[in-house]
Design a protein around this motif. Sequence first.
Motif, PDB file in Angstrom:
ATOM      1  N   SER A 194       1.172  -1.233  -0.014  1.00 49.52           N
ATOM      2  CA  SER A 194      -0.087  -0.084   0.227  1.00 49.52           C
ATOM      3  C   SER A 194       1.326   1.324   0.304  1.00 49.52           C
ATOM      4  N   SER A 195       0.131   2.444  -0.139  1.00 47.69           N
ATOM      5  CA  SER A 195       1.648   3.458   0.200  1.00 47.69           C
ATOM      6  C   SER A 195       0.789   4.471   0.752  1.00 47.69           C
ATOM      7  N   TYR A 196       1.665   4.798   1.967  1.00 50.56           N
ATOM      8  CA  TYR A 196       1.539   5.891   3.183  1.00 50.56           C
ATOM      9  C   TYR A 196       2.250   7.210   2.824  1.00 50.56           C
ATOM     10  N   ARG A 197       1.775   8.001   3.038  1.00 49.15           N
ATOM     11  CA  ARG A 197       2.110   9.713   2.461  1.00 49.15           C
ATOM     12  C   ARG A 197       3.201   9.095   1.798  1.00 49.15           C
ATOM     13  N   ASP A 198       2.883   9.033   0.774  1.00 47.00           N
ATOM     14  CA  ASP A 198       3.427   8.712  -1.113  1.00 47.00           C
ATOM     15  C   ASP A 198       4.947   7.687  -1.037  1.00 47.00           C
ATOM     16  N   ARG A 199       4.607   6.645   0.257  1.00 48.32           N
ATOM     17  CA  ARG A 199       5.874   5.871  -0.121  1.00 48.32           C
ATOM     18  C   ARG A 199       5.549   5.025   0.579  1.00 48.32           C
ATOM     19  N   LEU A 200       6.013   3.881  -0.403  1.00 53.70           N
ATOM     20  CA  LEU A 200       5.426   2.272  -0.213  1.00 53.70           C
ATOM     21  C   LEU A 200       4.911   2.456   0.816  1.00 53.70           C
ATOM     22  N   GLN A 201       3.876   1.146   0.837  1.00 52.88           N
ATOM     23  CA  GLN A 201       4.578   0.340   2.617  1.00 52.88           C
ATOM     24  C   GLN A 201       3.966  -1.027   2.714  1.00 52.88           C
ATOM     25  N   MET A 202       4.446  -2.091   3.722  1.00 55.35           N
ATOM     26  CA  MET A 202       3.631  -3.271   3.450  1.00 55.35           C
ATOM     27  C   MET A 202       2.264  -3.053   5.142  1.00 55.35           C
ATOM     28  N   VAL A 203       1.671  -3.405   5.578  1.00 59.97           N
ATOM     29  CA  VAL A 203       0.718  -2.859   7.081  1.00 59.97           C
ATOM     30  C   VAL A 203       0.432  -4.595   6.783  1.00 59.97           C
ATOM     31  N   ASN A 204       1.527  -5.289   8.378  1.00 56.41           N
ATOM     32  CA  ASN A 204       0.945  -6.660   9.215  1.00 56.41           C
ATOM     33  C   ASN A 204       1.393  -7.560   7.663  1.00 56.41           C
ATOM     34  N   PRO A 205       2.638  -7.603   6.744  1.00 57.52           N
ATOM     35  CA  PRO A 205       3.145  -9.079   6.346  1.00 57.52           C
ATOM     36  C   PRO A 205       2.534 -10.221   6.794  1.00 57.52           C
ATOM     37  N   THR A 206       3.284 -11.307   6.334  1.00 55.44           N
ATOM     38  CA  THR A 206       3.673 -12.361   7.114  1.00 55.44           C
ATOM     39  C   THR A 206       4.926 -11.591   7.086  1.00 55.44           C
ATOM     40  N   VAL A 207       6.403 -12.865   7.692  1.00 56.04           N
ATOM     41  CA  VAL A 207       7.112 -12.248   8.074  1.00 56.04           C
ATOM     42  C   VAL A 207       8.224 -13.291   8.593  1.00 56.04           C
TER      43      VAL A 207
END
Length: 737
Positions: free
Chosen positions: A135-148
């Motif tokens: 997803s993106s947050y403040r123009d930056r790509l991010q992942m929320v609660n991914p499997t790690v």
Amino acid sequence: MTSPATSAGRRLGQLAELPVTVLRGVGPGVAADLAELGITTVFYLVTHYPRRYIDGTRMVTIDQLAEGEKATVLASVTRVSAPPSRQGRGRRAPARVQVDLADRGGRIGVVFFNQAWRAKQLPVGALVLAFGPVSSYRDRLQMVNPTVEVLRGPDEGTTEDGGPASGRIYPVYPLTDKAALTSARVGRLVHEALDRAGEFADPVPGEARSRLGLVDRTTAFAGIHRPASMAEVEPARRRLAFDELLRLQLALVLRRQRLHEDARGIRHALERAEGGATLIEQFTGGLPFPLTGAQARAIDDLAVDLGGPLPMHRLLQGDVGAGKTVVAVAALLIGVEGGHQGALMAPTEVLAEQHATEVRRLVAGLVVSDPSTLEGRRPLQVALLTSRTAASERASVQAGLADGSVDLIVGTHALLTDRVAFDSLGVVVIDEQHRFGVEQRAALRDKGRGDDGTGRDPDLLVMTATPIPRTAAMVVFGDLDMTVIDELPPGRQPVATAWLRTPLESGQAWARVREQVGSGHRAFVVCPLVEGSDKIEAASATAEAGRLADDELAGLRVGLLHGQMRPADKEQAMDAFRSGELDVLVATTVIEVGVDVPEASVMVIEDADRFGIAQLHQLRGRVGRGGEPAWCFLLSESDSPESTARLEAMERSTDGFVLADVDLELRGEGTLLGARQKGRSDLKLAKLLSDRDLVVDARGLAVDLVDGDPRLDDHPLLGEELRLFIDDDEAEFLFKS
Ligand code: ADP
Ligand code: MG
């Protein structure tokens, strides 16, 4: 690994003698962590196989990610921040851990909510694999609660031995939460073990290897633990899987061999000395239907075994309703013909009681010769013996078994463990349901031989309640010959099956029940399975019967049947349902097997997701026996992927052999093999479904190897290896001379 490999190569038996502490850096702490994984020796370490692999050569780098897609990122942790959540009585802010990941392509932010422990799990410098939507947050790509997945801790090597960008393959080892180990740590220990082990001795003859297209063992261990490319993995897996299957088949083939060597079988008489119709001819002639071709063939198979000098060890497979009972009774009667006794064993008391009723009905009117009577003949005697049999009755049944006046006995496996002595046990049929093990089969033989050991070995027929796939049968029942009844009696109609997902949809089921009862038919309602408590299950069935009688099925005659009822009450309920005094029988799974009411045309199974495929198929097999249309309704609001797959398979197919495959695919072999027999937990890499060819090859090679070399003297390496996987008693039995 203090001694160098012999010229013949490293043996697994040698590795089994080395504790993991011989490896560099393995002290008591790491050893304890390894022990959590069941790894105590170097042998267990090298047979601890990766669960999967991450192919670093095919990874998308962070700069190539796009918002909205699901992606997997292989990257290093460059920053971790976890604002301490406020303690105390006030409202707690949700724990939020922010982690930055970087690979050669760029950086991405990862946020975890309510997973405070992630801060510890993902220290700066760790190499991790993150999987989830971008997803993106403040123009930056991010992942929320991914499997790690942590591939490597910060202190476990640098990019020199392969960083994210190096394009190597990362094996992912199975770990437990308790063991404080990373996959990379396990991998490094395996590397060291393999390096120090050097070349492996190969127990499979080179000729067989090349004929079967198998790589050698050294290549296999390298390919499974440290493949240079993914192309090396599958050949390695196949080879090691073959070894697993070969050991298993060797154990089974050797077991058969031993049984035959010291067998004292009975040559059962297939004809009457004084001429006239044999019991079995009287029996089949008296049936209200002709045998199906498959039943006749099965009886022929059995007769050959029974008339031969070696005790029969045969598995009878057939779909629900294929008519296995008739075949079983035929086998028992061949035994009785020659003056021996037959035993039919069921896995539960309820089933034993039902079998007894069924067998009594089938053999009613049959007469056996008995010189001690005036006429020289008497009616064939059937008795039932379970732990519920009253003491006085028990004493008389036991006396009858001891003096031979009871011809057929039906019971649970208590027949084997109890102080039951037979006059002359000739044939045993086990209605298996996977619950009898090798040990019980051995107990059986001892029953035949008697306390003084002078008796003979009874012939054995094992029946499966529902089919299992053929190759799986080779593994689970590989020490038995197999007969398949591949044909249903004529006139059977496939049961129309529907999964009803809401109370509203369930209305269809109750409407069908009313309609069918209206036209003279009957219906079963199966209540939810309550794992581990017969009492609660019985109580809920009682409540449900009351509810249905007041509500959906008001006006119909609703009866109740559960396992906690007294035998007399159960019999009464069954009789009332059979005779049509009851329209609907609300029951727990006690009706699973054996109940035979041709007028029953509807089966409603509540909370159907709680049942396995085999059980659902058994239950469904209770209807559609009268040659008229029949329905099965599966009530379940569950939408879990597993139950969806099961219930949809039930809607799709009524063929037990097809469903057996689906079941195996869904549940894996674990449940099938279970703890049923020792030596079978060895199957780590072999897949019964996709490795059918290997199962067959392994079986063939095992037979070839044992043929003419019944103690594997010419293949000491195989013998040694086999002992690593079986317990001492089994080894003693297989290799005794
Ligand atoms: P299963 O193989 O599931 O144990 P059963 O032995 O209980 O099947 O038989 C199922 C039903 O089919 C019974 O009602 C039995 O009487 C009937 N049956 C068995 N053999 C035949 C046949 N050859 N023709 C017609 N009906 C048969
Ligand atoms: Mg049956």
